[in-house]
Write a protein that holds these residues in place. Structure first.
Motif, PDB file in Angstrom:
ATOM      1  N   ALA A 154       0.840  -1.205   0.000  1.00  0.00           N
ATOM      2  CA  ALA A 154       0.000   0.000   0.000  1.00  0.00           C
ATOM      3  C   ALA A 154       0.871   1.249   0.000  1.00  0.00           C
ATOM      4  CB  ALA A 154      -0.926  -0.018   1.209  1.00  0.00           C
ATOM      5  N   ASP A 155       1.978   1.228   0.738  1.00  0.00           N
ATOM      6  CA  ASP A 155       2.873   2.387   0.769  1.00  0.00           C
ATOM      7  C   ASP A 155       3.398   2.714  -0.624  1.00  0.00           C
ATOM      8  OD1 ASP A 155       2.585   2.757   3.503  1.00  0.00           O
ATOM      9  OD2 ASP A 155       4.393   1.615   4.018  1.00  0.00           O
ATOM     10  N   GLY A 156       3.755   1.676  -1.388  1.00  0.00           N
ATOM     11  CA  GLY A 156       4.267   1.908  -2.735  1.00  0.00           C
ATOM     12  C   GLY A 156       3.215   2.506  -3.648  1.00  0.00           C
ATOM     13  N   VAL A 157       1.998   1.965  -3.596  1.00  0.00           N
ATOM     14  CA  VAL A 157       0.908   2.488  -4.419  1.00  0.00           C
ATOM     15  C   VAL A 157       0.618   3.942  -4.064  1.00  0.00           C
ATOM     16  CG1 VAL A 157      -1.550   2.278  -4.951  1.00  0.00           C
ATOM     17  CG2 VAL A 157      -0.124   0.218  -4.790  1.00  0.00           C
ATOM     18  N   LEU A 158       0.513   4.212  -2.768  1.00  0.00           N
ATOM     19  CA  LEU A 158       0.160   5.566  -2.331  1.00  0.00           C
ATOM     20  C   LEU A 158       1.282   6.563  -2.593  1.00  0.00           C
ATOM     21  CD1 LEU A 158      -1.714   4.721   0.989  1.00  0.00           C
ATOM     22  CD2 LEU A 158      -2.702   5.449  -1.197  1.00  0.00           C
ATOM     23  N   ARG A 159       2.521   6.088  -2.595  1.00  0.00           N
ATOM     24  CA  ARG A 159       3.623   6.995  -2.949  1.00  0.00           C
ATOM     25  C   ARG A 159       3.443   7.504  -4.371  1.00  0.00           C
ATOM     26  NH1 ARG A 159      10.230   5.900  -2.837  1.00  0.00           N
ATOM     27  NH2 ARG A 159      10.750   7.684  -4.188  1.00  0.00           N
ATOM     28  N   VAL A 160       3.133   6.605  -5.307  1.00  0.00           N
ATOM     29  CA  VAL A 160       2.952   7.024  -6.699  1.00  0.00           C
ATOM     30  C   VAL A 160       1.754   7.951  -6.830  1.00  0.00           C
ATOM     31  CG1 VAL A 160       2.458   6.240  -9.037  1.00  0.00           C
ATOM     32  CG2 VAL A 160       4.035   4.933  -7.592  1.00  0.00           C
ATOM     33  N   VAL A 161       0.630   7.564  -6.233  1.00  0.00           N
ATOM     34  CA  VAL A 161      -0.584   8.381  -6.335  1.00  0.00           C
ATOM     35  C   VAL A 161      -0.351   9.766  -5.742  1.00  0.00           C
ATOM     36  CG1 VAL A 161      -2.980   8.596  -5.541  1.00  0.00           C
ATOM     37  CG2 VAL A 161      -2.134   6.395  -6.380  1.00  0.00           C
ATOM     38  N   GLY A 162       0.350   9.819  -4.616  1.00  0.00           N
ATOM     39  CA  GLY A 162       0.621  11.108  -3.984  1.00  0.00           C
ATOM     40  C   GLY A 162       1.556  11.978  -4.797  1.00  0.00           C
ATOM     41  N   GLU A 163       2.579  11.378  -5.401  1.00  0.00           N
ATOM     42  CA  GLU A 163       3.542  12.159  -6.181  1.00  0.00           C
ATOM     43  C   GLU A 163       2.937  12.650  -7.499  1.00  0.00           C
ATOM     44  OE1 GLU A 163       7.085   9.817  -6.591  1.00  0.00           O
ATOM     45  OE2 GLU A 163       7.681  10.072  -4.488  1.00  0.00           O
ATOM     46  N   VAL A 164       2.079  11.856  -8.112  1.00  0.00           N
ATOM     47  CA  VAL A 164       1.434  12.297  -9.345  1.00  0.00           C
ATOM     48  C   VAL A 164       0.372  13.351  -9.048  1.00  0.00           C
ATOM     49  CG1 VAL A 164      -0.012  11.551 -11.288  1.00  0.00           C
ATOM     50  CG2 VAL A 164       1.928  10.142 -10.557  1.00  0.00           C
ATOM     51  N   ASP A 165      -0.387  13.133  -7.981  1.00  0.00           N
ATOM     52  CA  ASP A 165      -1.336  14.126  -7.461  1.00  0.00           C
ATOM     53  C   ASP A 165      -2.302  14.611  -8.535  1.00  0.00           C
ATOM     54  OD1 ASP A 165      -2.559  15.797  -5.634  1.00  0.00           O
ATOM     55  OD2 ASP A 165      -1.123  17.433  -5.894  1.00  0.00           O
ATOM     56  N   SER A 166      -3.103  13.677  -9.054  1.00  0.00           N
ATOM     57  CA  SER A 166      -4.109  14.012 -10.063  1.00  0.00           C
ATOM     58  C   SER A 166      -5.385  13.242  -9.767  1.00  0.00           C
ATOM     59  CB  SER A 166      -3.612  13.639 -11.463  1.00  0.00           C
ATOM     60  OG  SER A 166      -4.683  13.673 -12.402  1.00  0.00           O
ATOM     61  N   PRO A 167      -6.557  13.851  -9.987  1.00  0.00           N
ATOM     62  CA  PRO A 167      -7.807  13.108  -9.804  1.00  0.00           C
ATOM     63  C   PRO A 167      -7.981  11.990 -10.823  1.00  0.00           C
ATOM     64  CG  PRO A 167      -8.245  15.263 -10.782  1.00  0.00           C
ATOM     65  CD  PRO A 167      -6.810  15.265 -10.367  1.00  0.00           C
ATOM     66  N   TRP A 168      -7.150  11.975 -11.857  1.00  0.00           N
ATOM     67  CA  TRP A 168      -7.252  10.934 -12.886  1.00  0.00           C
ATOM     68  C   TRP A 168      -6.358   9.742 -12.591  1.00  0.00           C
ATOM     69  CZ3 TRP A 168     -11.426  11.238 -15.550  1.00  0.00           C
ATOM     70  CH2 TRP A 168     -12.038  12.482 -15.688  1.00  0.00           C
ATOM     71  N   LEU A 169      -5.656   9.769 -11.464  1.00  0.00           N
ATOM     72  CA  LEU A 169      -4.916   8.588 -10.983  1.00  0.00           C
ATOM     73  C   LEU A 169      -5.330   8.318  -9.548  1.00  0.00           C
ATOM     74  CD1 LEU A 169      -2.759   6.380 -11.361  1.00  0.00           C
ATOM     75  CD2 LEU A 169      -1.124   7.977 -10.316  1.00  0.00           C
ATOM     76  N   ARG A 170      -6.007   7.198  -9.339  1.00  0.00           N
ATOM     77  CA  ARG A 170      -6.421   6.785  -8.005  1.00  0.00           C
ATOM     78  C   ARG A 170      -6.001   5.338  -7.806  1.00  0.00           C
ATOM     79  NH1 ARG A 170      -6.449  11.293  -7.173  1.00  0.00           N
ATOM     80  NH2 ARG A 170      -6.011  11.098  -5.011  1.00  0.00           N
ATOM     81  N   VAL A 171      -6.773   4.545  -7.109  1.00  0.00           N
ATOM     82  CA  VAL A 171      -6.346   3.204  -6.700  1.00  0.00           C
ATOM     83  C   VAL A 171      -7.362   2.146  -7.111  1.00  0.00           C
ATOM     84  CG1 VAL A 171      -5.961   1.726  -4.676  1.00  0.00           C
ATOM     85  CG2 VAL A 171      -4.952   4.012  -4.761  1.00  0.00           C
ATOM     86  N   THR A 172      -6.860   1.041  -7.649  1.00  0.00           N
ATOM     87  CA  THR A 172      -7.619  -0.204  -7.731  1.00  0.00           C
ATOM     88  C   THR A 172      -7.110  -1.106  -6.615  1.00  0.00           C
ATOM     89  OG1 THR A 172      -8.066  -0.126 -10.111  1.00  0.00           O
ATOM     90  CG2 THR A 172      -8.040  -2.293  -9.088  1.00  0.00           C
ATOM     91  N   LEU A 173      -7.993  -1.456  -5.688  1.00  0.00           N
ATOM     92  CA  LEU A 173      -7.615  -2.275  -4.544  1.00  0.00           C
ATOM     93  C   LEU A 173      -7.900  -3.738  -4.866  1.00  0.00           C
ATOM     94  CD1 LEU A 173      -8.699  -1.545  -0.835  1.00  0.00           C
ATOM     95  CD2 LEU A 173      -8.266  -3.824  -1.714  1.00  0.00           C
ATOM     96  N   ASP A 174      -6.860  -4.562  -4.874  1.00  0.00           N
ATOM     97  CA  ASP A 174      -7.017  -6.005  -5.098  1.00  0.00           C
ATOM     98  C   ASP A 174      -6.851  -6.721  -3.766  1.00  0.00           C
ATOM     99  OD1 ASP A 174      -6.447  -8.790  -5.672  1.00  0.00           O
ATOM    100  OD2 ASP A 174      -6.151  -8.198  -7.754  1.00  0.00           O
ATOM    101  N   THR A 175      -7.907  -7.412  -3.340  1.00  0.00           N
ATOM    102  CA  THR A 175      -7.870  -8.057  -2.020  1.00  0.00           C
ATOM    103  C   THR A 175      -6.918  -9.239  -1.972  1.00  0.00           C
ATOM    104  OG1 THR A 175      -9.715  -9.539  -2.569  1.00  0.00           O
ATOM    105  CG2 THR A 175     -10.272  -7.406  -1.562  1.00  0.00           C
ATOM    106  N   GLY A 176      -6.501  -9.756  -3.117  1.00  0.00           N
ATOM    107  CA  GLY A 176      -5.673 -10.953  -3.123  1.00  0.00           C
ATOM    108  C   GLY A 176      -4.197 -10.717  -3.279  1.00  0.00           C
ATOM    109  N   ASN A 177      -3.753  -9.467  -3.356  1.00  0.00           N
ATOM    110  CA  ASN A 177      -2.345  -9.198  -3.649  1.00  0.00           C
ATOM    111  C   ASN A 177      -1.549  -8.654  -2.474  1.00  0.00           C
ATOM    112  OD1 ASN A 177      -2.834 -10.090  -6.199  1.00  0.00           O
ATOM    113  ND2 ASN A 177      -2.724  -8.098  -7.200  1.00  0.00           N
ATOM    114  N   PHE A 178      -2.114  -8.709  -1.276  1.00  0.00           N
ATOM    115  CA  PHE A 178      -1.335  -8.418  -0.068  1.00  0.00           C
ATOM    116  C   PHE A 178      -1.127  -9.737   0.667  1.00  0.00           C
ATOM    117  CE2 PHE A 178      -3.357  -3.990  -0.069  1.00  0.00           C
ATOM    118  CZ  PHE A 178      -2.217  -3.394  -0.593  1.00  0.00           C
ATOM    119  N   LEU A 179       0.112 -10.132   0.808  1.00  0.00           N
ATOM    120  CA  LEU A 179       0.406 -11.421   1.433  1.00  0.00           C
ATOM    121  C   LEU A 179       0.768 -11.293   2.898  1.00  0.00           C
ATOM    122  CD1 LEU A 179       2.350 -13.160  -1.473  1.00  0.00           C
ATOM    123  CD2 LEU A 179      -0.100 -13.041  -1.027  1.00  0.00           C
TER     124      LEU A 179
END
Length: 321
Positions: free
Chosen positions: A217-242
């Protein structure tokens, strides 16, 4: 509109109080319309979709067409369909419009487009290929009336095969001579070059927690925060956090525009996760996520039995949240 109604109700209350006494403690500013709207929102459940990946699954014995997947989804009772891009055999406009029309006639929304790309490369030409591919996928989604596409950061590619990556729980060595900071810069700069197309088409990019630099989650949010655009948000996949999965769901939920829900009936293809969807539903409700929940069935059981079971389980979990 709600503010105007509330103001009008307050004025009526003031006039009424001057004309007649009211019982002490009575709510003079109550707005029945607002109460009804609040109740309607509280009772609204998330629409449940299915990804065509759930039928196709990269298996030689289940290579159904997208049209067949839409028919199966409609017959099973889903609300919408998410399309897996690599499954498409024909990208002509005639085919795109035929897919859109079929979904419409079956009473289904086309709610998501799951795409693949990797921006993690020191080779500018390779990154440009991924940028061009992503812009092309945005335009495909637009042609089909799909409002969001799944995008990935990409990964270093030092694992060899995907099976090897899964054995190592999604962790792989960096390319020699480069750092994660280098990789994050490539991802940020590349996604920024996709934003004009996304905005023009009205298609939100949903960055998924999908291995590589987006493994956490930290990696995803780092990118979203640095790009800082309403056209880049998050797709949350429940199966990809181990690990620490529920804590990481909570991190991503406020930025999510799309949710992919894994199930593993018959045992997972690469691994099996125990996911408490009552807890997932509570987390998403707390974040006021009202969007689609898209099933990604990734088990070995036949889809004819596993997918209807998955749908019922998800309906129950999100109806009770």
């Amino acid at each position: 509109m709600a503010g105007s109604i509330a103001t009008a109700a307050a004025l009526v209350g003031a006039v009424s109080s001057a004309a007649a006494p009211q019982d002490e403690g009575q709510n003079r500013d109550a707005d029945p319309g607002t109460d009804q709207a609040d109740r309607a929102t509280a009772n609204k459940t998330n629409p449940i979709a299915v990804s065509t990946y759930s039928y196709w699954r990269y298996r030689d014995d289940s290579k159904l067409s997208i049209e067949e997947c839409i028919d199966l989804a409609a017959d099973t009772g889903f609300d919408a369909v998410e399309i897996l891009h690599v499954q498409m055999q024909d990208e002509s406009n005639a085919t795109l419009q035929r897919i859109k029309q079929l979904a419409f006639r079956r009473g289904m929304s086309l709610c998501g487009f799951s795409t693949h790309q990797s921006f993690v490369s020191p080779d500018a030409a390779k990154r440009q290929e991924a940028i061009d591919h992503t812009n092309h996928c945005i335009e495909l989604a637009y042609a089909m009336g799909i409002p969001t596409i799944r995008v990935n950061t990409g990964r270093w590619g030092t694992s060899g095969s995907f099976d090897e990556l899964m054995k190592n729980k999604g962790i792989e060595p960096r390319l020699e001579g480069y750092t994660d900071d280098d990789g994050f810069k490539w991802v940020r700069d590349s996604l920024e070059q996709c934003l004009p197309t996304a905005e023009k088409c009205g298609v939100v990019l949903g960055l998924e927690n999908h291995w590589g630099l987006g493994r956490t989650a930290d990696g995803v949010l780092r990118v979203v925060g640095e790009v800082d655009s309403p056209w880049l948000r998050v797709t949350l996949d429940t199966g990809n956090f181990l690990e620490d999965q529920y804590a990481q769901y909570r991190q991503l939920a406020p930025e999510a525009v799309f949710v992919q829900a894994k199930t593993y009936y018959g045992g997972g293809t690469w691994y099996t996760l125990e996911i408490d969807y009552n807890e997932v539903a509570a987390i998403l409700k707390a974040a006021n996520y009202r969007g689609y929940i898209s099933l990604e069935f990734e088990g070995k059981e036949a889809h004819e039995t596993a997918i209807p079971k998955s749908l019922q389980m998800l309906r129950n979990a999100f109806a009770n949240a």
